[in-house]
Each structure stands twice: as C-alpha cells, then as structure tokens.
Design a protein around this motif. Structure first.
Motif, PDB file in Angstrom:
ATOM      1  N   GLU A   1     -17.016  16.140  -9.341  1.00 29.48           N
ATOM      2  CA  GLU A   1     -16.507  16.595 -10.637  1.00 29.48           C
ATOM      3  C   GLU A   1     -17.409  16.135 -11.777  1.00 29.48           C
ATOM      4  O   GLU A   1     -17.661  16.885 -12.724  1.00 29.48           O
ATOM      5  N   VAL A   2     -17.901  14.892 -11.697  1.00 34.62           N
ATOM      6  CA  VAL A   2     -18.814  14.392 -12.730  1.00 34.62           C
ATOM      7  C   VAL A   2     -20.080  15.238 -12.769  1.00 34.62           C
ATOM      8  O   VAL A   2     -20.564  15.621 -13.842  1.00 34.62           O
ATOM      9  N   LEU A   3     -20.616  15.553 -11.610  1.00 36.49           N
ATOM     10  CA  LEU A   3     -21.840  16.350 -11.544  1.00 36.49           C
ATOM     11  C   LEU A   3     -21.615  17.752 -12.091  1.00 36.49           C
ATOM     12  O   LEU A   3     -22.442  18.270 -12.847  1.00 36.49           O
ATOM     13  N   GLU A   4     -20.499  18.358 -11.740  1.00 32.23           N
ATOM     14  CA  GLU A   4     -20.205  19.723 -12.202  1.00 32.23           C
ATOM     15  C   GLU A   4     -19.929  19.774 -13.698  1.00 32.23           C
ATOM     16  O   GLU A   4     -20.286  20.746 -14.372  1.00 32.23           O
ATOM     17  N   LYS A   5     -19.322  18.733 -14.223  1.00 34.64           N
ATOM     18  CA  LYS A   5     -18.952  18.721 -15.638  1.00 34.64           C
ATOM     19  C   LYS A   5     -20.118  18.349 -16.541  1.00 34.64           C
ATOM     20  O   LYS A   5     -20.284  18.907 -17.625  1.00 34.64           O
ATOM     21  N   ASN A   6     -20.939  17.401 -16.102  1.00 32.90           N
ATOM     22  CA  ASN A   6     -21.959  16.835 -16.984  1.00 32.90           C
ATOM     23  C   ASN A   6     -23.386  17.306 -16.694  1.00 32.90           C
ATOM     24  O   ASN A   6     -24.257  17.179 -17.551  1.00 32.90           O
ATOM     25  N   HIS A   7     -23.647  17.781 -15.501  1.00 31.86           N
ATOM     26  CA  HIS A   7     -24.980  18.258 -15.125  1.00 31.86           C
ATOM     27  C   HIS A   7     -26.086  17.246 -15.464  1.00 31.86           C
ATOM     28  O   HIS A   7     -27.050  17.557 -16.167  1.00 31.86           O
ATOM     29  N   PRO A   8     -25.979  16.016 -14.948  1.00 37.10           N
ATOM     30  CA  PRO A   8     -27.016  15.025 -15.244  1.00 37.10           C
ATOM     31  C   PRO A   8     -28.343  15.386 -14.588  1.00 37.10           C
ATOM     32  O   PRO A   8     -28.384  15.867 -13.452  1.00 37.10           O
ATOM     33  N   GLU A   9     -29.423  15.131 -15.306  1.00 37.47           N
ATOM     34  CA  GLU A   9     -30.756  15.394 -14.763  1.00 37.47           C
ATOM     35  C   GLU A   9     -31.306  14.204 -13.990  1.00 37.47           C
ATOM     36  O   GLU A   9     -32.164  14.356 -13.122  1.00 37.47           O
ATOM     37  N   ILE A  10     -30.807  13.006 -14.323  1.00 42.49           N
ATOM     38  CA  ILE A  10     -31.182  11.777 -13.628  1.00 42.49           C
ATOM     39  C   ILE A  10     -29.892  11.111 -13.137  1.00 42.49           C
ATOM     40  O   ILE A  10     -28.931  10.973 -13.895  1.00 42.49           O
ATOM     41  N   ILE A  11     -29.883  10.694 -11.864  1.00 43.85           N
ATOM     42  CA  ILE A  11     -28.704  10.088 -11.263  1.00 43.85           C
ATOM     43  C   ILE A  11     -29.119   8.792 -10.576  1.00 43.85           C
ATOM     44  O   ILE A  11     -30.114   8.756  -9.844  1.00 43.85           O
ATOM     45  N   VAL A  12     -28.364   7.728 -10.818  1.00 43.74           N
ATOM     46  CA  VAL A  12     -28.566   6.480 -10.080  1.00 43.74           C
ATOM     47  C   VAL A  12     -27.325   6.245  -9.220  1.00 43.74           C
ATOM     48  O   VAL A  12     -26.205   6.213  -9.736  1.00 43.74           O
ATOM     49  N   VAL A  13     -27.530   6.114  -7.911  1.00 43.03           N
ATOM     50  CA  VAL A  13     -26.426   5.831  -7.002  1.00 43.03           C
ATOM     51  C   VAL A  13     -26.637   4.473  -6.356  1.00 43.03           C
ATOM     52  O   VAL A  13     -27.770   4.011  -6.193  1.00 43.03           O
ATOM     53  N   ASN A  14     -25.543   3.832  -5.979  1.00 42.13           N
ATOM     54  CA  ASN A  14     -25.604   2.590  -5.222  1.00 42.13           C
ATOM     55  C   ASN A  14     -25.514   2.951  -3.747  1.00 42.13           C
ATOM     56  O   ASN A  14     -24.502   3.489  -3.288  1.00 42.13           O
ATOM     57  N   GLY A  15     -26.590   2.672  -3.010  1.00 43.58           N
ATOM     58  CA  GLY A  15     -26.714   3.274  -1.700  1.00 43.58           C
ATOM     59  C   GLY A  15     -27.043   2.367  -0.533  1.00 43.58           C
ATOM     60  O   GLY A  15     -27.726   2.804   0.388  1.00 43.58           O
ATOM     61  N   GLY A  16     -26.608   1.141  -0.509  1.00 38.74           N
ATOM     62  CA  GLY A  16     -26.890   0.274   0.634  1.00 38.74           C
ATOM     63  C   GLY A  16     -25.916   0.404   1.777  1.00 38.74           C
ATOM     64  O   GLY A  16     -26.040  -0.305   2.786  1.00 38.74           O
ATOM     65  N   ASP A  17     -24.925   1.315   1.645  1.00 37.19           N
ATOM     66  CA  ASP A  17     -23.891   1.493   2.679  1.00 37.19           C
ATOM     67  C   ASP A  17     -23.252   0.152   3.050  1.00 37.19           C
ATOM     68  O   ASP A  17     -23.052  -0.157   4.223  1.00 37.19           O
ATOM     69  N   ASN A  18     -22.935  -0.643   2.032  1.00 37.43           N
ATOM     70  CA  ASN A  18     -22.340  -1.949   2.274  1.00 37.43           C
ATOM     71  C   ASN A  18     -20.958  -1.800   2.887  1.00 37.43           C
ATOM     72  O   ASN A  18     -20.187  -0.925   2.501  1.00 37.43           O
ATOM     73  N   GLN A  19     -20.641  -2.696   3.839  1.00 38.16           N
ATOM     74  CA  GLN A  19     -19.397  -2.582   4.588  1.00 38.16           C
ATOM     75  C   GLN A  19     -18.878  -3.953   4.988  1.00 38.16           C
ATOM     76  O   GLN A  19     -19.644  -4.913   5.119  1.00 38.16           O
ATOM     77  N   PHE A  20     -17.559  -4.021   5.209  1.00 35.14           N
ATOM     78  CA  PHE A  20     -16.975  -5.109   5.973  1.00 35.14           C
ATOM     79  C   PHE A  20     -17.086  -4.738   7.454  1.00 35.14           C
ATOM     80  O   PHE A  20     -17.536  -3.639   7.803  1.00 35.14           O
ATOM     81  N   LEU A  21     -16.660  -5.618   8.333  1.00 37.03           N
ATOM     82  CA  LEU A  21     -16.770  -5.335   9.762  1.00 37.03           C
ATOM     83  C   LEU A  21     -15.866  -4.190  10.190  1.00 37.03           C
ATOM     84  O   LEU A  21     -16.090  -3.574  11.225  1.00 37.03           O
TER      85      LEU A  21
END
Length: 271
Positions: free
Chosen positions: A166-186
């Motif tokens: 929804e954020v992408l569709e509404k705002n159409h950002p040209e630059i995106i920063v995501v947190n992507g380490g796939d951090n998990q508990f066991l």
C-alpha cells in the motif's frame, strides 16, 4: 540525496539540505548480550564495529527512531546524542520513553509531519508474522518527500505484507531502503525481510532503487550479504537492488541537478 549505511539499521541520510540519523545504535562491538532464542548465542551484539566515529554520526539535524528495540536505539545513543536534538518517534508511548532518557525536543511522526520543508510520512510495518506479533511490538517506517528530491521510503523492521504494498502504491518512492537480514528467533519465522520479501518489493516497484540495510550486525541474522547478492544475480535485478557494506554511501541526484545533467547531455550531443 546521500544515504550512508552505518551498521545494522543505522543510517545517515542527507536529504534536501538536512542530515538525518536513523535508528542509532552507537555501542562498541560486543557491548550487549546476544538476542536469546536465536542463532549465534556465543556472540555478543553488535557483531561489528562502527565504521565511523560517534562524533561524526551525532552531527545531524534530526534523529528518527522507528521503534525502541535495543538494536535500533541503544544506551550509548541515549548518552551521546545531544538532549536538545530533534527526535522523531512512532507514537506517544515511545515519545514518553525517549523523554525519560532526557530528550526534550521529541515529536510523534504523523502522516504529514514537516521539518524545514521536508515532509515526513509515517508508515506502518509488520515486524514478523503470526504469533510473534503478539509480543514483538509496534514499528514504523517513514517516507521522505521534498519538491527537489526523489521520494525516499525507509521501510523499517517489516516483512513484506499488504501494508508495504500500500505504501508503494500510494507514494511511488523512487528510492527504497529495506531491512533485509531475515532475522529470526529459533521458531516463528522472519522478523524482517528475507530475499523473497525483497524480491516482492522489487516486483511491486520495478523501477525503484532498493538498498538493503540491517545485515550481519546482530546475532539473529540468517541471510548473509553474500547469499543475498547471489540471489540478486540469479534474478537479474542487480541494477535495482544494492547491498552496501557498513560505511558505504550512495548519492542520488536531486530533480534539479538531474534536469541540468540531461540538458548538458543534449547540448553536448549537438556540438
């Protein structure tokens, strides 16, 4: 616009002439115990050193704290940041906690917060899926908007879900920063984006540049930079998705400079 990856989710962003510090964690390597019920229980956090000095990091106009987990706002940040610095947080509960740490210029982000002509739009996030959401807590992201700059979306600690779309569709950002380490508990699955989540972001915003933060800095990460880069290569999206090392910086021309650059190219082509 300049975006510098510092460590974990900590970023320094220069945007429309202002300098923002995102999710500051300023402790020395190994200062805190490991995240429990996760991998690498023999390694204290942060797993790596800061790539620059604290004095350089705190020389900013404002700080944005997306939530108060220790790997996003730590005790050293509370000690070292000037108490009169402008602090943006996600809700009143977080504002009260930040004020207890001595900060007195604290503001809750809204959908139309403005600082020096820069619009900051608070966005929702989902810090995991299923049962973990009952105790993991609320998080937010933020969209930066200014007439002379490209629109920037800092997604924060979230997995891919309909709220991000929804954020992408509404705002159409040209630059995106995501947190992507796939951090998990066991158990319980991803707490932040893994490689498939990042690919979904790309498919939803195929022309946007994506920078992947929150990599290899706290003990419960499960996706390495090397594995993510291999996945990006396999999918053929290397021109759109970037995986910075700590300390690495990206510069994006603002709209005025981009127009001038194109004008110069046209003139040069006609000589």
């Amino acid at each position: 616009m300049k975006i510098q990856q510092i460590r974990n989710a900590t970023l320094v962003i220069e945007y429309a002439g202002k300098r923002f510090l995102i999710d500051p964690v300023l402790a020395n390597k190994g200062a805190y115990p490991p995240v429990q019920n996760s991998v690498r229980q023999d390694q204290n956090n942060p797993l790596v050193d800061l790539p620059t000095s604290i004095d350089n990091l705190i020389n900013v106009d404002a700080v944005i704290v997306t939530h108060l987990h220790l790997d996003h706002f730590d005790e050293v940040a509370k000690e070292k940041l000037p108490k009169d610095l402008k602090m943006f947080v996600q809700n009143e509960e977080d504002a009260n906690e930040v004020k207890k740490a001595g900060f007195f210029n604290v503001e809750v982000l809204q959908e139309n917060t403005v600082i020096e002509g820069i619009q900051l739009i608070k966005t929702k996030g989902q810090h995991g899926r299923g049962e973990v959401l009952k105790f993991i807590g609320q998080v937010c992201g933020v969209v930066f908007n200014h007439p002379n700059e490209k629109k920037l979306y800092i997604a924060g600690d979230t997995v891919w879900y309909d709220g991000v779309q929804e954020v992408l569709e509404k705002n159409h950002p040209e630059i995106i920063v995501v947190n992507g380490g796939d951090n998990q508990f066991l158990e319980g699955g991803s707490l932040i984006m893994g490689k498939d989540d990042i690919y979904e972001v790309h498919k939803a915003a195929p022309n946007s540049k994506i920078i992947v933060s929150h990599m290899e800095a706290v003990n419960h990460w499960t996706l390495s930079r090397a594995d993510l880069k291999s996945f990006i290569h396999e999918k053929g999206i290397g021109a759109y998705v970037f995986v910075p090392e700590d300390g690495e910086e990206y510069t994006f021309l603002n709209k005025v400079l981009k127009t001038l650059a194109k004008s110069c190219e046209i003139k040069a082509g006609g000589i």
